[in-house]
Write a protein that holds these residues in place. Structure first.
Motif, short mmCIF file in Angstrom:
data_model
loop_
_atom_site.label_atom_id
_atom_site.label_comp_id
_atom_site.label_asym_id
_atom_site.label_seq_id
_atom_site.Cartn_x
_atom_site.Cartn_y
_atom_site.Cartn_z
N SER A 191 0.86 -1.11 -0.02
CA SER A 191 -0.02 -0.21 0.00
C SER A 191 0.93 1.24 0.06
CB SER A 191 -1.05 -0.03 1.40
OG SER A 191 -1.57 1.16 1.26
N MET A 192 1.09 1.72 -1.27
CA MET A 192 1.89 3.09 -1.10
C MET A 192 1.04 3.99 -0.90
SD MET A 192 3.58 2.94 -4.93
CE MET A 192 1.89 2.94 -5.98
N PRO A 193 1.68 5.18 0.09
CA PRO A 193 0.93 6.38 0.73
C PRO A 193 0.79 7.39 -0.21
CG PRO A 193 3.42 6.22 1.30
CD PRO A 193 2.91 5.18 0.63
N TYR A 194 0.63 7.14 -1.37
CA TYR A 194 0.21 8.07 -2.44
C TYR A 194 -0.87 7.91 -3.36
CZ TYR A 194 5.28 8.73 -1.48
OH TYR A 194 6.61 8.97 -1.05
N GLY A 195 -2.07 8.71 -3.53
CA GLY A 195 -3.24 8.57 -4.23
C GLY A 195 -3.14 9.92 -5.03
N VAL A 196 -4.50 10.01 -5.62
CA VAL A 196 -4.77 11.12 -6.43
C VAL A 196 -4.90 12.33 -5.66
CG1 VAL A 196 -5.43 9.86 -8.16
CG2 VAL A 196 -7.17 10.82 -6.61
N VAL A 197 -5.36 12.45 -4.50
CA VAL A 197 -5.73 13.56 -3.66
C VAL A 197 -4.17 14.19 -3.09
CG1 VAL A 197 -6.86 14.60 -1.74
CG2 VAL A 197 -8.20 13.02 -3.07
N ASN A 198 -3.64 13.19 -2.18
CA ASN A 198 -2.60 13.88 -1.56
C ASN A 198 -1.41 14.12 -2.47
OD1 ASN A 198 -1.53 11.17 -2.10
ND2 ASN A 198 -1.45 10.54 0.11
N LEU A 199 -1.25 13.23 -3.53
CA LEU A 199 -0.22 13.67 -4.62
C LEU A 199 -0.62 15.05 -5.38
CD1 LEU A 199 2.19 12.16 -5.53
CD2 LEU A 199 1.11 10.76 -7.41
N SER A 200 -1.87 15.11 -5.76
CA SER A 200 -2.05 16.54 -6.40
C SER A 200 -1.86 17.85 -5.46
CB SER A 200 -3.72 16.30 -6.86
OG SER A 200 -4.38 16.43 -5.93
N GLU A 201 -2.19 17.34 -4.10
CA GLU A 201 -2.10 18.70 -3.18
C GLU A 201 -0.34 18.91 -3.12
OE1 GLU A 201 -3.84 17.57 0.30
OE2 GLU A 201 -5.82 18.20 -0.49
N ARG A 202 0.43 17.71 -3.26
CA ARG A 202 1.84 18.20 -3.19
C ARG A 202 2.52 18.66 -4.41
NH1 ARG A 202 5.91 13.26 -1.03
NH2 ARG A 202 7.89 14.27 -1.67
N PHE A 203 1.95 18.38 -5.59
CA PHE A 203 2.45 18.94 -6.78
C PHE A 203 1.20 20.02 -7.56
CE2 PHE A 203 4.70 15.01 -6.38
CZ PHE A 203 5.90 15.49 -6.74
N ASP A 204 1.76 20.79 -8.07
CA ASP A 204 0.64 21.64 -8.62
C ASP A 204 0.14 21.20 -10.00
OD1 ASP A 204 -0.99 23.71 -9.51
OD2 ASP A 204 0.63 25.44 -9.96
N CYS A 205 -0.98 20.40 -9.87
CA CYS A 205 -1.48 19.80 -11.06
C CYS A 205 -2.08 20.59 -12.30
CB CYS A 205 -2.42 18.60 -10.85
SG CYS A 205 -1.37 17.37 -9.76
N GLN A 206 -2.33 21.90 -11.80
CA GLN A 206 -3.01 22.70 -12.92
C GLN A 206 -1.89 23.38 -13.96
OE1 GLN A 206 -5.59 26.00 -11.82
NE2 GLN A 206 -6.94 24.76 -10.61
N SER A 207 -0.68 23.49 -13.53
CA SER A 207 0.25 23.82 -14.29
C SER A 207 1.38 23.19 -14.38
CB SER A 207 0.59 25.27 -14.23
OG SER A 207 0.75 25.72 -12.90
N LEU A 208 1.51 21.86 -14.63
CA LEU A 208 2.37 21.04 -14.42
C LEU A 208 3.71 20.94 -15.75
CD1 LEU A 208 3.28 18.98 -11.89
CD2 LEU A 208 2.10 17.15 -13.43
N ASP A 209 4.77 21.23 -15.36
CA ASP A 209 5.75 20.99 -16.46
C ASP A 209 6.41 19.73 -16.61
OD1 ASP A 209 7.95 20.90 -14.52
OD2 ASP A 209 8.40 23.00 -14.77
N ARG A 210 7.25 19.15 -17.60
CA ARG A 210 7.69 18.10 -17.73
C ARG A 210 8.52 17.68 -16.66
NH1 ARG A 210 6.71 15.41 -22.48
NH2 ARG A 210 5.68 16.64 -24.02
N ALA A 211 9.52 18.59 -15.89
CA ALA A 211 10.25 18.29 -14.93
C ALA A 211 9.72 17.86 -13.62
CB ALA A 211 11.19 19.48 -14.83
N ARG A 212 8.38 18.70 -13.40
CA ARG A 212 7.56 18.34 -12.25
C ARG A 212 6.97 16.96 -12.28
NH1 ARG A 212 8.25 19.83 -7.33
NH2 ARG A 212 6.11 20.33 -6.86
N TYR A 213 6.59 16.66 -13.46
CA TYR A 213 5.82 15.63 -13.77
C TYR A 213 6.66 14.35 -13.62
CZ TYR A 213 3.29 11.92 -16.39
OH TYR A 213 2.70 10.52 -16.55
N ALA A 214 8.03 14.56 -14.18
CA ALA A 214 8.95 13.40 -13.91
C ALA A 214 9.32 13.22 -12.62
CB ALA A 214 9.97 13.62 -14.76
N GLU A 215 9.38 14.06 -11.75
CA GLU A 215 9.40 14.12 -10.31
C GLU A 215 8.25 13.35 -9.30
OE1 GLU A 215 10.03 16.85 -6.35
OE2 GLU A 215 10.20 17.91 -8.34
N MET A 216 7.24 13.41 -10.06
CA MET A 216 5.82 12.92 -9.66
C MET A 216 6.22 11.49 -9.90
SD MET A 216 2.00 13.34 -10.30
CE MET A 216 2.17 15.17 -9.90
#
Length: 355
Positions: A191-216
């Motif tokens: 059970s990974m402690p990452y889901g769509v809610v807590n991961l989207s709050e950690r990263f800005d998913c409205q304006s996500l560039d390729r570098a931040r997406y790769a980090e995610m």
């Protein structure tokens, strides 16, 4: 991971709507009405069903996005607003349960309630304001119920299956083996402690560039590497002996987009087989497309426009880790697993190894 029954797998299919027949004999069995509530980090879902000879027939259903885990990662607590939203939805569930005269029920809560410091306060409020007894289940039980709920979509042609469930606050991966007499055995899970809610709050998913997406994606890959070391999935995958089955809003949404549906249609999505390469490309494209373009997709919509990005990153990491030709989509999961358990069918043996 405990199981209510250690028996052969019953062939239940909640998608079937068949005339009710007694599975055990007594007429009273026909009159039983069962309900299952799955209160997750993002959604509150209810199913009410009657048993039939070949499975169960759904007589009522309800689903609402409540965002129970909103802000939980920052504060460690369920906010008053989030609790109010969830309880408002649970009141509707309780009303439906009374109206349908449910005789046997189970209401479960998952990651948001597991991690919240004020979970006890919330559970007490739910009891006082709705009359429902909320069972906060362990990650192991959540993984087991996900498999039980989807087991009719596990193809017997495969000796093993990797089942994944991308939730709001966690993601479950379960390696299942099919044994003699069609029994399913959980070999390993995480059970990974990452889901769509807590991961989207950690990263800005409205304006996500390729570098931040790769980090995610990299954040998820690190955990998948540990699961591979535990379960040795690549050996099974290379031999073509393993099925990939996904259950979550992310995978059903992507399936809808891939099919070009004008609106979501469960009958077309549930049980569908998709080519892994095409769905992998689609996940990356949706995650990196402009916010307005995502919002305009009819099967995504405003409620999922940010969360689908996080879900795509989790799926991207998973599909990059293990290569399958196809994956199967399930629009079913914990609620169906709860119903199967209440009806005394659908045993999945475990607990299996975990990290």
């Amino acid at each position: 991971m405990s199981s209510a029954q250690d028996e052969g797998i019953a062939k239940l299919s909640p998608a079937k709507d068949e005339p009710a027949k007694s599975r055990t004999g007594p007429y009273a069995r026909n009159r039983a009405v069962y309900s299952a509530i799955d209160l997750g980090t993002n959604n509150c879902r209810l199913l009410i069903a009657r048993p039939t000879y070949a499975g169960f027939r759904v007589v009522d259903a309800f689903s609402r996005i409540v965002r129970l885990g909103e802000g939980l990662g920052a504060t460690g607590r369920l906010s008053d607003e989030a609790m109010d939203r969830a309880i408002a939805a649970l009141k509707i569930c309780a009303q439906k349960i009374r109206h349908k005269q449910v005789t046997c029920m189970r209401s479960v809560a998952t990651e948001a309630c597991r991690t919240a410091k004020n979970c006890d306060i919330f559970v007490a409020r739910v009891k006082a304001e709705t009359g429902l007894n909320l069972d906060v289940i362990s990650p192991a039980e959540e993984a087991r119920l996900a498999v039980v709920g989807c087991q009719s979509l596990l193809d017997p042609a495969y000796g093993h299956a990797l089942v994944f469930d991308i939730g709001g606050g966690s993601t479950e991966l379960i390696l299942v083996e099919r044994r003699p007499k069609n029994r399913l055995h959980i070999l390993a899970w995480t059970s990974m402690p990452y889901g769509v809610v807590n991961l989207s709050e950690r990263f800005d998913c409205q304006s996500l560039d390729r570098a931040r997406y790769a980090e995610m994606v990299g954040l998820i890959r690190a955990h998948l590497d540990r699961f591979e070391a535990l379960a040795s999935l690549r050996t099974l995958q290379k031999n073509g002996a393993m099925q990939l089955l996904g259950t979550s809003g992310t995978i059903t949404t992507l399936a809808s987009v891939q099919m070009g549906l004008p609106r979501y249609d469960r009958n077309k999505v549930d049980g569908a087989w998709l080519e892994q390469a095409s769905i992998h490309d689609l996940a990356r494209n949706i995650a990196l497309m402009p916010y307005e373009a995502r919002l305009a997709e009819p099967c995504i919509g405003e409620d999922r426009v940010d969360y689908v990005v996080a879900g795509c990153a989790i799926l991207d990491a998973l599909l990059a880790q293990w290569s399958f030709k196809r994956l199967r989509v399930a629009d079913r999961g914990i609620r169906e697993g709860v119903l199967r358990g209440l009806m005394g069918a659908g045993a999945v043996i475990g607990p299996g190894r975990t990290i």
